[in-house]
Design an enzyme around this catalytic site. Structure first.
Site, mmCIF file in Angstrom:
data_model
loop_
_atom_site.group_PDB
_atom_site.id
_atom_site.type_symbol
_atom_site.label_atom_id
_atom_site.label_comp_id
_atom_site.label_asym_id
_atom_site.label_seq_id
_atom_site.Cartn_x
_atom_site.Cartn_y
_atom_site.Cartn_z
ATOM 1 C CB SER A 79 -0.929 0.017 1.219
ATOM 2 O OG SER A 79 -0.204 -0.177 2.416
ATOM 3 C CG ASP A 359 -3.423 5.579 6.968
ATOM 4 O OD1 ASP A 359 -2.208 5.332 7.168
ATOM 5 O OD2 ASP A 359 -4.062 5.056 6.035
ATOM 6 C CG HIS A 362 -0.579 3.914 4.448
ATOM 7 N ND1 HIS A 362 -1.811 3.536 4.941
ATOM 8 C CD2 HIS A 362 -0.060 2.837 3.819
ATOM 9 C CE1 HIS A 362 -2.041 2.260 4.610
ATOM 10 N NE2 HIS A 362 -0.989 1.819 3.935
#
Length: 407
Positions: A79, A359, A362
């Site tokens: 991600s 978040d 990340h």
């Protein structure tokens, strides 16, 4: 879904069960299309479906890659690098909702796990190439020339091990299988000689391992890292055998200090030391692996970015880098704004440039900018044996003269 480039995927991503020419392949059936250790060999003919061999005549008028330039990026990872592949698969590991993308051009979520651009986007800007599109957005293309702008295979929640978040992502093994499909399509379109020159000049960006660390089960740090590295070695050899020669390898961060991991301990918010031990050892072994691979593929060159070292300093002394907050997330709910993930109902910080983390897992675009500036123009021990700017200017033919910089 039907994949005109890579075959019928049948939606089976977790175990690398991918159909090719109407039949299913498991991990040990992935075509290798071995080119040997050199990129310069040329062959003529066509792809042999029975033998899994490929040789195509060079077509006149094909684009010629200038020596010493990097015309495109090919991206593998999780991600931290995903630009939308998970939007195309059945998974809850998505971020195609507010407040993701709030600072991205247009202000809308794109599938990037960030408030704005991620490291891949910003590195592409520095290289002067397009940020590659997600592979699954192009998988049905009838025009393989689209791949000449690079491809992003990264998938949120992916790991080195296919068992990591199995069924929720595109694991590294499948990402590299998709790359073989792209390679084959390009060869059939342009010819093996031109494709080898193009691929050997392109940047292959790898950022993988963080999710494997997140799911570490405590069975032994050294044993687990050995498993990760041995698996990674096989996967990297697959892309090297298909022409990759310029690798940008991003080390894993101190994952145990991510806000979502800290938030597990409501009382102290301390980092998870064991996860950090796994990450640190993984990075050490990854460097040794890259050195080993360069000894086996003499025309390979690489740039290793020491994410662990950089983040360790960034988290401990954010003020030295222009940040105010390095422990809590900008977007989320509960303790450290990371107990509940960022979602449309969550609050978010007003000044994202002051937060290291967007978040619970990340980084913000501001942090990504800092990382890219260090990776692109930095010096050892943050990036070595060369930085990305130097790597992008290297010819595969003379990459073997690079001297390793000991730390």
């Amino acid at each position: 879904m039907t994949n005109k480039v890579g075959g019928d995927t049948k939606g089976k991503l977790g175990n690398v069960v991918v159909a090719k020419n109407g039949s299913e392949l498991v991990s040990d059936g992935t075509p290798s299309n071995r080119l040997g250790n050199g990129v310069g060999a040329t062959t003529t003919g066509a792809f042999d479906k029975e033998e899994n061999t490929m040789s195509v005549e060079t077509e006149p008028g094909c684009p010629v890659v200038a020596q010493g330039s990097s015309p495109a990026m090919f991206v593998f990872g999780d991600s931290l690098s995903d630009v939308g592949n998970n939007n195309y698969i059945d998974t809850n590991a998505k971020c195609n909702f507010p407040h993701y993308g709030i600072d991205y051009p247009g202000g809308k979520p794109t599938g990037r796990f960030s408030n704005g651009k991620n490291v891949v986007d910003l590195l592409a800007e520095n290289l002067g190439v397009p940020s590659p599109k997600p592979y699954l957005s192009m998988a049905n293309t009838d025009n393989p020339s689209e791949f000449l702008e690079g491809v992003n295979f990264a998938s949120g929640s992916a790991g080195i091990l296919t068992s990591t978040h199995e069924g929720l992502c595109i694991p590294l093994e499948t990402q590299i299988y998709f790359y073989t499909s792209v390679f084959r399509a390009l060869v059939e379109k342009l010819g093996i000689f031109q494709v080898q020159r193009f691929i050997s000049s392109s940047i292959f960006y790898i950022n993988i391992g963080s999710n494997d660390i997140l799911v570490y089960d405590g069975t032994g740090v050294s044993k687990y890292v050995r498993l990760l590295i041995s698996t990674l070695e096989g996967e990297l050899k697959r892309i090297l055998e298909l022409g990759a020669r310029k690798l940008v390898f991003m080390g894993t961060e101190p994952v145990g200090c991510w806000p979502a991991v800290r938030a597990v301990n409501n009382r102290s918010g301390d980092c998870n030391r064991e996860m950090n031990q796994v990450s640190s050892l993984y990075n050490e072994e990854a460097v040794l692996l890259l050195k080993k691979l360069q000894s086996e593929y003499a025309d390979m060159s690489y740039s290793f970015f020491n994410s662990y070292r950089v983040f360790d300093k960034l988290i401990k002394h954010p003020e030295n880098y222009g940040f105010d907050e390095s422990k809590a997330a900008c977007c989320g709910m509960g303790y450290l704004s990371a107990k509940i993930p960022c979602n449309p109902l969550a609050s978010y910080c007003s000044d994202r440039t002051k937060y290291v983390f967007w978040d619970g897992w990340h980084q913000t675009e501001a942090t990504a900018n800092l990382l890219v500036s260090m990776a692109f123009d930095g010096l050892p021990p943050n990036v070595f044996p060369v930085n990305v700017r130097e790597l992008s200017g290297l010819n595969a033919e003379n990459a073997h003269v690079i001297q390793f910089i000991d730390q």
